[in-house]
Motif scaffolding. Sequence first.
Motif, PDB file in Angstrom:
ATOM      1  N   VAL A 241       9.800   6.302  -0.529  1.00 51.81           N
ATOM      2  CA  VAL A 241       8.525   6.263   0.201  1.00 51.81           C
ATOM      3  C   VAL A 241       7.398   6.261  -0.819  1.00 51.81           C
TER       4      VAL A 241
ATOM      5  N   GLN B 185       7.495   3.624   4.231  1.00 58.73           N
ATOM      6  CA  GLN B 185       8.888   3.429   3.844  1.00 58.73           C
ATOM      7  C   GLN B 185       9.403   2.057   4.251  1.00 58.73           C
TER       8      GLN B 185
ATOM      9  N   LEU C   2       4.372   1.101  13.546  1.00 57.72           N
ATOM     10  CA  LEU C   2       4.636   1.339  12.125  1.00 57.72           C
ATOM     11  C   LEU C   2       3.411   1.009  11.279  1.00 57.72           C
TER      12      LEU C   2
ATOM     13  N   GLN D  91       3.603   3.749   8.101  1.00 57.87           N
ATOM     14  CA  GLN D  91       4.973   4.121   7.736  1.00 57.87           C
ATOM     15  C   GLN D  91       5.387   3.323   6.494  1.00 57.87           C
TER      16      GLN D  91
ATOM     17  N   THR E 219       0.441   3.575  11.978  1.00 58.14           N
ATOM     18  CA  THR E 219       0.656   4.946  11.485  1.00 58.14           C
ATOM     19  C   THR E 219       1.046   4.982  10.008  1.00 58.14           C
TER      20      THR E 219
END
Length: 659
Positions: free
Chosen positions: A152, A66, A59, A64, A62
Amino acid sequence: MHIIGNVSIYLAFFLSIYAFAAYVLGIKKQDQRLIDSGKGATMGIFILASISMILMLVLLGTSQLQFEYVYRYTSTDLPVMYKLAALWAGNAGSLLLWTFFLAMYSAMVAFSRKMIRNPMTPYIISIMMLNVIFFYFILSFVTQPFALMDGVPPEGRGLNPMLQDPGMIFHPVTLYLGYVGLAVPFAFAIASLIVKSMDAFWIQMTRRWTIIAWAFLTLGNVIGGYWAYTELGWGGYWAWDPVENASFMPWLTVTAYLHSVMIQERKNMLKVWNLSLIILSYALTLFGTFLVRSGVLTSVHAFGETNLGAYFLVFMAFMVILSMYVLMSRYHLIKKDTGQFESFLSKESSFLVNNLILLGATFAVFWGTVFPLVSEAVRGTKVTVGVPFFNTVMSPILLALLFIMAVCPLIAWQRSSMKNIRDNFLIPAVISLAVAAVLVIMGIRNAYPVIAFAIISFMVLTHLVEFIRGTRARRKVTKEAVPVALFRLMIRSRRRYGGYIVHLGIALIAFGIVGSNFDVERMETLSIGESMEIDRYTLTYENLGQRTEGVNDIVFANIAVEENGRELGYIQPERIFYLNWEEPSTEVAVRSTLREDLYVVLSGWEEDQRATFQVKVNPLVKWIWIGSYVLVIGSIFAIWGGRYGQVTPRYAGPERKVH
């Protein structure tokens, strides 16, 4: 991913409760099937912890965003290595790492070849499971690493610039391995008390674990010091910051423990002392975690004000009370068949004095760390204890410790005669006094460095004498060449000579610490083409430039350096401006030699390109890092390829029911 992450944590939490219950019931009912089930659950916890860790790293790597933790501590422009290092930038991620190490250590002990059918194993792992349960409770219900944002966000908040340094990739990991590693000897110690195994078996079985934890604590402290020296720009490597102190205190107590256990193994003495030391060391790791996560003390290392402090305080109190209860309930058994000191002039007495000095140092650091809290509670005003207090108190303690370390190798067990002392110490003492005389002749009038360098010389010489005498004795018997005799001598006594190498590393560190007190500092504002002089150096400010690396802007100054008229080249101090952070980061320019460091900081600049530089000449600092390498090498040498020996616990364990 959100579901997988949370499920792995919740499942591991309930599995840790099951493992603890299975071990306890298996012991009570003498049922091997329950114990084996608990071991299976222990491996399951480690697998789930690995899943959580890998998932969080994916996570972070990359971006992420959110996920709240990813958003709070990374941004899309961060280099991958710093995205991954953000794992330990905040509470949730660092606790996830801590819990992973706990699960890893638990599985390693449970499935160790030496422990796989040991009757003490279920007791040991059940104690470690108490730690695992607590940390998974925190991850499950207090600070959740896989919590989601409402939406997000387009960009993350980024990583604190001070953490964007190679040192911060390794510093927390090594420190956590040391912290968590101390749970292993603690578990062995409490288990031995519970099963009334009063021999030195638990010490022999945990010596390697303890040295490994001690070595990681050492690495963590040293890497942290190097990071502070090169990144923060204040010119030092140790500020007696509360969180620095929190990692230093268990290092002191474990060092004391590693020395005093040798007396128990050889003389069957100090049983209560050793158990108390390992309990104290374990408690101090929890205390350090409390300081970092409670927000009660201001520190550049802390995670800020959180609600975690109370949880850690309660857990620490519970574990300490439980430990002391078990210790006191077995006190009458521990005191049986203990040896006695035969003479003050003996190796065991020097070990005891060493322990008292280390414990005195621990108390001094502890008192200086908590005094602001005490003063606020008593007087209503938080009084900060500064660096001068620690330096004043710790300097004589360091000298006393170095002197005892110098005496210990050449003093005999049980009793030393005056002839033995004269024969062993006369030549090193004379040479050390000569060193002191040379320093005085050179113009050093301050008593502290003269005494310190003399004691360090004495310490190095006594250790070299021990190597020389051992090699000579071996050559008389084997007729081997000197290098061969020395190598085989050390290999056959890894623990002894590994310890001596560690001592030499500490001597080199002390050499660097004492020398760095003779630093010279200047701050000056220069126009382009102007020069400043400090000590033997002339620094000429040639130009101010700017470049871009990724989304970061870097302002740098080119400075030509000369030493006594000899050109040495250029150095380039920098300030880095980050897109998602208000304050710029300092990148120090350091020209390092064995003699001294030339340390240059770009403090500020004007529109007309005048720049202000803080310049220091720090003598002998490089020896601190060299000594640290030697110390770690000695630790590895002491445990590498060694054997536990043919030791078995006196406790045979209950008879197992056959099903």
